[in-house]
Motif scaffolding. Structure first.
Motif: not given
Lengths: 594, 143
Positions: A1-2, A21-22, A65-68, A94-95
């Motif tokens: 949530m942001w 999550c990210y 996209r995640r950090k990885d 929600i993922d």
């Protein structure tokens, strides 16, 4: 949530779940914009949405996209908020990667199925359709998904087959229908045959969806039709064969039984199905068949056997069987095929031949008898005619009388021998006889004569007695005849070798001499009555025929193997009395018989 | 048997001094034929098997052979063939119990001229003598 600034896209606040999550720290994220989460390729299209305060759809799916660098799917719900003076947006994400993955797999699976598949809901609307269906029906997904069944299928099929009702029934009964056929000829296209199944998909107790599977089996059906024709052809060959064709499993239980088998035995297939094949044969034949079958489970194999087969009206019919293994692709025995030929006609024919041979033999015999008997009769007759004269000296008178007497006696003894040959002594006189003892007696009887003729008699006997069921005096006569013949064949002296041994269930006795032998052309005549090579007065040719008759009465066989100039070997085979106790029972039985 | 007259009392003397070979493996038959031939004035020798019969034909050249059909070493008709090779003009009369009068084998042998006559055993002395006379009276040539 942001929460993010709708103007600058900058994050205003992020919670722990988001950072976790990210893969970014809170500090990193607060330094980023929302667009940075999106894939480069999506960013442009998304920017429009991002500006919208709130979403038209309650849920949207975005790719982030995640950090990885890994991609994740998120379902988001957005709502406009104000943070101080700033117009901001609260985003709850929600993922949804797992769900997306499952959907992907589902799609993949659906498309991989070589059948046409439709997923239908309770209103008979298409929830999903796989690629095979779309290709086969030449439809696109948009014109199919969400449509009712009647919009997807030609009306005629639905009504002819009652397809909709069948599907509704599956919804209510929850029982699948399988392997039903549907034939459809589209205009201008050859007829196609489909096989379809309707499978219920239960959620809880309720059938929410059904899978409608459809296979084009036109080729298979045609092939099947050909195979069926071929099978029918093969079956009709088996059915029309005049020989019995019986197939059994590996234990010998009957699997098939053709028409000839029914005709020959009188038993319909239904009555023998699953029954042991051996039961339809006589005990001896059954034992041999059992042996064949047990041997047949290994290696290359086929065997021939004759046995009597039981008929329904209580009779028996002689049948010659050829038994072969049935093997599978791995060359394992999976059963047996027995082809049986009814020998009834052949036996009749053989009997006729035998009769005609008997007649021919009778012809030969009649001449022999005529010659042997008329000769002494001629002497007696001639002597009697001399006696009728007036001027007969007393010396000549008694000479004539003696010739009459001797002639009649000679004729009579020939007739007696004939009777002995033709009318064997009855079984009741048979007892357990030790062959070796009888041979010794016969040898003792001829010892003196053998010594005079310079004939050596050798015996090769086992230590155990060899018992047969027989008449001792008759068997002794056989040996005496054989020994005399052997001695006659060795006028210059020689050796007679007598050997006896057990051979399976028989006693085998050989009498071998080192005499002049028998010419090949004479070998099959020596057992004929009145066939002789003996010099005058030494024999009339009944010795060996009497031997033959006696051995035959004892259910045995006698034969000769001879090489001219080297000698002859007579081989006699008599059934061994296996159980000495048995003979008493046999003898008792025979005493009671008339 | 009243009225029985021995055959040699009534017959012509055509057998007188004729030389006859008797071939039979039964010595009693030879005995009987020897006596019968003696009574009609014929001379007689006998042989008990084929080989000695052939020998006797070579040595003595008889007028007539009385031949049995079965001999220990050969068949009587085979012996007849052999005798004919040695002495083509010889008369052969088969005296045997092995055949019957209309026997096809005998009929064939007669037709071929291999043998000149056949008398069945047992025989009456009169019929045998009659047959011998007939055989000796006829010209017996091979067909």
């Amino acid at each position: 949530m942001w929460i993010w600034d709708l103007q600058t896209f900058a994050f205003l606040a992020v919670n722990d779940a988001a950072t976790e999550c990210y893969g970014y720290s809170r500090k990193e994220m607060l330094a980023m914009t929302v667009t940075q989460l999106h894939l480069q390729s999506d960013a442009a299209s998304l920017s429009y949405l991002l500006r919208m305060p709130g979403s038209s759809e309650p849920r949207e799916t975005w790719r982030h996209r995640r950090k990885d660098g890994t991609v994740l799917f998120v379902e988001v719900v957005r709502s406009a908020v104000r943070v101080g003076d700033v117009n901001a947006c609260l985003t709850i994400a929600i993922d949804a990667s797992e769900k997306k993955r499952s959907e992907g797999i589902y799609r993949c699976l659906m498309d991989a199925i070589p059948s046409s598949v439709l997923l239908l809901d309770q209103k008979l609307r298409v929830v999903s359709a796989n690629r095979n269906f779309l290709e086969k029906s030449r439809r696109i997904a948009d014109a199919t998904i969400g449509k009712r069944l009647k919009e997807v299928f030609p009306e005629i099929i639905l009504s002819e087959m009652g397809l909709e009702q069948q599907i509704r029934d599956v919804f209510t009964s929850s029982c699948p229908t399988q392997g039903k056929r549907l034939t459809y000829r589209a205009p201008g296209v050859p007829i196609r045959v489909y096989s379809y199944s309707v499978l219920p998909l239960n959620w809880g107790d309720k059938v929410e969806n059904v899978l409608f599977l459809l296979d084009d089996v036109t080729e298979r059906t045609l092939l099947g039709e050909e195979i069926r024709l071929m099978e029918r052809h093969l079956a009709s060959i088996v059915e029309s064969a005049s020989d019995m064709v019986v197939s059994t499993d590996i234990q010998g239980n009957i699997l098939t039984w053709n028409r000839a088998a029914q005709v020959i035995t009188g038993y319909p297939f239904a009555e023998v199905k699953g029954q042991p094949f051996f039961d339809s044969c006589d005990p001896t034949g059954a034992a041999s068949l059992r042996k064949l079958f047990s041997r047949g489970t290994t290696g290359e194999y086929s065997g021939r056997i004759e046995s009597d087969v039981k008929t329904k009206n209580g009779g028996w019919r002689p049948v010659s069987w050829v038994v072969s293994r049935m093997i599978d692709d791995n060359r394992r025995t999976v059963g047996f095929v027995a082809v049986g030929r009814d020998l009834t006609e052949q036996r009749k024919f053989e009997l006729q031949i035998l009769e005609s041979q008997k007649l021919a033999a009778l012809g030969v015999m009649a001449r022999g008898i005529a010659h042997e008997i008329r000769t002494p009769l001629a002497v007696a007759s001639s002597a009697a005619q001399f006696l009728l004269e007036d001027d007969v000296s007393s010396e000549f008178r008694s000479e004539c009388a003696e010739k009459v007497y001797r002639g009649i006696h000679k004729a009579s003894s020939i007739i007696e021998n004939l009777l002995r040959f033709a009318h064997p002594s009855p079984d009741r006189n048979k007892t357990a006889v030790d062959i070796l003892g009888i041979v010794y007696e016969a040898v003792t009887f001829l010892e003196n004569q053998a010594r005079i003729q310079n004939v050596e008699i050798r015996t090769v006997f086992p230590e155990e007695p060899l018992r047969v069921l027989g008449v001792p005096s008759l068997i002794e006569q056989v040996f005496i005849n054989l020994f005399l013949n052997a001695m006659n064949a060795m006028p210059e002296g020689g050796t007679i070798c007598i050997s006896a041994e057990q051979n399976g269930s028989d006693v085998l006795i050989r009498v071998a001499d080192t005499g002049e032998g028998i010419r090949p052309e004479d070998q099959d005549k020596i057992f004929d009555p009145f066939y002789t090579k003996a010099p005058p007065g030494k024999g009339i040719g009944l010795g060996l025929s009497i031997c033959y008759s006696i051995v035959d009465q004892h259910r045995g066989a006698i034969g000769v193997d001879s090489q001219p100039g080297k000698g002859s070997t007579f081989t006699m085979r008599l059934p061994l009395l296996q159980d000495a106790g048995l003979y008493a029972a046999v003898a008792d039985d025979q005493d009671e018989s008339p | 048997m009243p009225g029985f007259t021995p055959p040699w009392r009534t017959i012509k003397m055509s057998l007188l001094d004729r030389f006859v070979l008797v071939v039979d493996d039964d010595s009693d038959i030879c005995w009987a034929l020897h006596h019968l031939l003696g009574k009609v004035g014929a001379r007689c020798i006998w042989a008990l098997d084929g080989q000695s019969a052939l020998e006797a034909v070579r040595l003595h050249n008889p007028d007539l052979v009385l031949l049995d059909a079965k001999l220990p070493d050969m068949n009587g008709l085979d012996l007849g063939e052999k005798i004919r090779c040695v002495a083509p003009g010889i008369r052969i009369l088969v005296v045997s119990g092995y055949f019957y009068k209309d026997d096809p084998v005998i009929q064939a042998a007669l037709a071929q001229g291999l043998i000149c006559g056949f008398v069945e055993k047992p025989f009456s002395h009169a019929s045998l003598i009659g047959a011998m006379e007939a055989v000796l009276g006829q010209a017996c040539q091979r067909a």
